[in-house]
Motif scaffolding. Structure first.
Motif, PDB file in Angstrom:
ATOM      1  N   GLY A 111       0.798  -1.217   0.000  1.00 34.60           N
ATOM      2  CA  GLY A 111       0.000   0.000   0.000  1.00 34.60           C
ATOM      3  C   GLY A 111       0.830   1.267   0.000  1.00 34.60           C
ATOM      4  N   PHE A 112       1.827   1.329   0.876  1.00 33.30           N
ATOM      5  CA  PHE A 112       2.644   2.542   0.965  1.00 33.30           C
ATOM      6  C   PHE A 112       3.506   2.726  -0.277  1.00 33.30           C
ATOM      7  CE2 PHE A 112       6.510   4.825   2.596  1.00 33.30           C
ATOM      8  CZ  PHE A 112       5.894   6.072   2.690  1.00 33.30           C
ATOM      9  N   ALA A 113       4.031   1.631  -0.821  1.00 32.89           N
ATOM     10  CA  ALA A 113       4.846   1.718  -2.043  1.00 32.89           C
ATOM     11  C   ALA A 113       4.002   2.226  -3.211  1.00 32.89           C
ATOM     12  CB  ALA A 113       5.441   0.354  -2.383  1.00 32.89           C
ATOM     13  N   ILE A 114       2.741   1.766  -3.294  1.00 32.18           N
ATOM     14  CA  ILE A 114       1.840   2.249  -4.334  1.00 32.18           C
ATOM     15  C   ILE A 114       1.590   3.744  -4.153  1.00 32.18           C
ATOM     16  CG2 ILE A 114      -0.547   2.129  -5.161  1.00 32.18           C
ATOM     17  CD1 ILE A 114      -0.433  -0.889  -4.580  1.00 32.18           C
ATOM     18  N   CYS A 115       1.364   4.148  -2.917  1.00 29.97           N
ATOM     19  CA  CYS A 115       1.158   5.567  -2.607  1.00 29.97           C
ATOM     20  C   CYS A 115       2.349   6.395  -3.061  1.00 29.97           C
ATOM     21  CB  CYS A 115       0.912   5.729  -1.112  1.00 29.97           C
ATOM     22  SG  CYS A 115       0.884   7.445  -0.536  1.00 29.97           S
ATOM     23  N   GLN A 116       3.538   5.976  -2.693  1.00 28.09           N
ATOM     24  CA  GLN A 116       4.744   6.723  -3.056  1.00 28.09           C
ATOM     25  C   GLN A 116       4.925   6.819  -4.567  1.00 28.09           C
ATOM     26  OE1 GLN A 116       7.746   4.551  -0.653  1.00 28.09           O
ATOM     27  NE2 GLN A 116       8.241   6.552   0.223  1.00 28.09           N
ATOM     28  N   ALA A 117       4.756   5.693  -5.267  1.00 34.29           N
ATOM     29  CA  ALA A 117       4.997   5.654  -6.706  1.00 34.29           C
ATOM     30  C   ALA A 117       4.003   6.530  -7.470  1.00 34.29           C
ATOM     31  CB  ALA A 117       4.921   4.216  -7.205  1.00 34.29           C
ATOM     32  N   ALA A 122       2.528  11.444 -10.265  1.00 38.45           N
ATOM     33  CA  ALA A 122       1.370  12.316 -10.492  1.00 38.45           C
ATOM     34  C   ALA A 122       1.093  13.128  -9.224  1.00 38.45           C
ATOM     35  CB  ALA A 122       0.150  11.480 -10.878  1.00 38.45           C
ATOM     36  N   PRO A 123       1.921  14.132  -8.939  1.00 43.64           N
ATOM     37  CA  PRO A 123       1.834  14.865  -7.658  1.00 43.64           C
ATOM     38  C   PRO A 123       0.577  15.698  -7.489  1.00 43.64           C
ATOM     39  CG  PRO A 123       3.397  15.934  -9.140  1.00 43.64           C
ATOM     40  CD  PRO A 123       3.019  14.639  -9.783  1.00 43.64           C
ATOM     41  N   ASN A 124      -0.196  15.917  -8.561  1.00 45.00           N
ATOM     42  CA  ASN A 124      -1.374  16.774  -8.462  1.00 45.00           C
ATOM     43  C   ASN A 124      -2.670  16.008  -8.220  1.00 45.00           C
ATOM     44  OD1 ASN A 124       0.083  19.228  -9.026  1.00 45.00           O
ATOM     45  ND2 ASN A 124       0.202  18.565 -11.154  1.00 45.00           N
ATOM     46  N   ILE A 125      -2.584  14.685  -8.111  1.00 39.16           N
ATOM     47  CA  ILE A 125      -3.799  13.910  -7.858  1.00 39.16           C
ATOM     48  C   ILE A 125      -4.077  13.824  -6.363  1.00 39.16           C
ATOM     49  CG2 ILE A 125      -3.501  12.491  -9.924  1.00 39.16           C
ATOM     50  CD1 ILE A 125      -2.544  10.215  -8.067  1.00 39.16           C
ATOM     51  N   GLU A 126      -5.311  13.466  -6.030  1.00 41.30           N
ATOM     52  CA  GLU A 126      -5.692  13.138  -4.659  1.00 41.30           C
ATOM     53  C   GLU A 126      -5.905  11.624  -4.624  1.00 41.30           C
ATOM     54  OE1 GLU A 126      -8.981  15.645  -3.222  1.00 41.30           O
ATOM     55  OE2 GLU A 126      -8.634  16.857  -5.011  1.00 41.30           O
ATOM     56  N   LEU A 127      -5.005  10.909  -3.968  1.00 39.03           N
ATOM     57  CA  LEU A 127      -5.024   9.447  -3.987  1.00 39.03           C
ATOM     58  C   LEU A 127      -5.818   8.901  -2.805  1.00 39.03           C
ATOM     59  CD1 LEU A 127      -4.001   6.779  -5.234  1.00 39.03           C
ATOM     60  CD2 LEU A 127      -1.970   6.997  -3.771  1.00 39.03           C
ATOM     61  N   GLU A 128      -6.697   7.950  -3.085  1.00 38.21           N
ATOM     62  CA  GLU A 128      -7.463   7.264  -2.039  1.00 38.21           C
ATOM     63  C   GLU A 128      -7.270   5.752  -2.195  1.00 38.21           C
ATOM     64  OE1 GLU A 128     -11.554   8.333  -2.140  1.00 38.21           O
ATOM     65  OE2 GLU A 128     -11.209  10.450  -1.659  1.00 38.21           O
ATOM     66  N   LEU A 129      -6.869   5.087  -1.106  1.00 44.43           N
ATOM     67  CA  LEU A 129      -6.756   3.632  -1.084  1.00 44.43           C
ATOM     68  C   LEU A 129      -7.888   3.084  -0.222  1.00 44.43           C
ATOM     69  CD1 LEU A 129      -2.905   3.004  -0.692  1.00 44.43           C
ATOM     70  CD2 LEU A 129      -4.261   3.233  -2.782  1.00 44.43           C
ATOM     71  N   HIS A 130      -8.745   2.275  -0.819  1.00 45.07           N
ATOM     72  CA  HIS A 130      -9.891   1.696  -0.128  1.00 45.07           C
ATOM     73  C   HIS A 130      -9.674   0.205   0.085  1.00 45.07           C
ATOM     74  CE1 HIS A 130     -12.763   5.144  -0.921  1.00 45.07           C
ATOM     75  NE2 HIS A 130     -11.769   5.428  -1.745  1.00 45.07           N
TER      76      HIS A 130
END
Length: 302
Positions: A111-117, A122-130
């Motif tokens: 999860g954290f590796a996906i978040c970082q990558a 794409a620094p301008n997105i708002e990422l949500e992990l459900h």
């Protein structure tokens, strides 16, 4: 229908209406008022010369023409979006929310590796992990969630594509002083020790997949199953249980508490495929090709 007189902005509204079959819910998703959706629907009906929706006890029913549109429109809009985007795709220009659903094992390990990558590219997105849940498949069909990651096989709608990104050996966590010897265990060991495991939505809710490895007449009776990985690991650390799990979950932090032993069946290891799931209409878009590439790269060493 005369396309030159049709407002293409109405297609987005139509697609959401076809998915929700409810003007209030469609308005909520589109971020507009319910009367605005009703006005758009009136225009859409005029252009198509078809009511498209008929009132039912719960929500709206679809006419035959609407059923055709519900099948074709997502793919048409995805191709239009790809065409308008041009040949170049730049993740750094992506904006808005990117929603991913991940099952608990893969979320803990990657999860954290996906978040970082994703946020790095794409620094301008708002990422949500459900959490992957029973509603995830419906969200994928309606495209209110962008993609999901889980183990294969899953029974999914024909509207959802499953793309294999890796496979990981199946084994078990056990406490460091567990009596089992060596680096592997067999199907027979499943009957000798208490068995624990994580309950994963849509994958093994009805029973553990490894039960298929037992001989006729043998029955697996798991001692403890839960949807909370931390609880299962605490139980495993304080008993002789084997916690059935993919090796991808055996992170550095776990190595101080557990050993990992691989499952061998008929002298062969057992692998579990990992898949990325998303709506079929997105298959050829550059955004989803990029997303598949990024997530696949994170699982190369699994």
């Amino acid at each position: 229908m005369d396309l030159s007189k049709f407002d293409l902005n109405l297609l987005k509204c139509l697609m959401v209406l076809l998915q929700e079959k409810n003007t209030s819910k469609a308005a909520e998703r589109l971020g507009v008022s319910q009367p605005a959706v009703s006005r758009s629907l009136a225009k859409i009906r005029t252009h198509f010369d078809d009511p498209l929706f008929v009132k039912q006890a719960r929500g709206l029913g679809l006419t035959d023409r609407a059923v055709e549109l519900a099948e074709q429109l997502p793919d048409v809009l995805a191709k239009l979006e790809s065409c308008l985007a041009g040949q170049e795709f730049e993740p750094s220009q992506l904006t808005g929310k990117l929603r991913l659903a991940i099952n608990n094992y893969l979320s803990e390990s990657h999860g954290f590796a996906i978040c970082q990558a994703l946020l790095s590219a794409a620094p301008n997105i708002e990422l949500e992990l459900h959490n992957y849940s029973p509603s995830t498949q419906i969200q994928l069909v309606r495209q209110t969630i962008d993609a999901a990651i889980s183990f294969y096989p899953l029974e999914v709608s024909k509207e959802i594509r499953q793309t294999k990104i890796t496979s990981t050996p199946v084994g078990a966590f056990c406490q460091l002083n567990h009596p089992i010897q060596g680096q592997v265990f067999t199907a027979d060991d499943l009957l000798r020790y208490p068995i624990a495991g994580l309950i994963l939505s849509e994958f093994n809710e009805q029973g553990m997949q490894i039960e298929k490895l037992l001989k006729p007449g043998q029955h697996l009776k798991p001692k403890f199953r839960s949807q909370q990985l931390s609880t299962i690991l605490d139980y495993t650390a304080s008993s002789d249980a084997l916690c059935i799990a993919p090796r991808s979950s055996y992170t550095t932090q776990m190595q101080t508490r557990f050993r990992f032993v691989e499952l061998s069946h008929q002298e062969k290891g057992i692998d579990m495929p990992v898949v990325l799931l998303y709506h079929n209409s997105q298959h050829r878009t550059k955004k989803y090709q990029w997303l598949t590439q990024v997530i696949s790269s994170l699982f190369q060493d699994v």
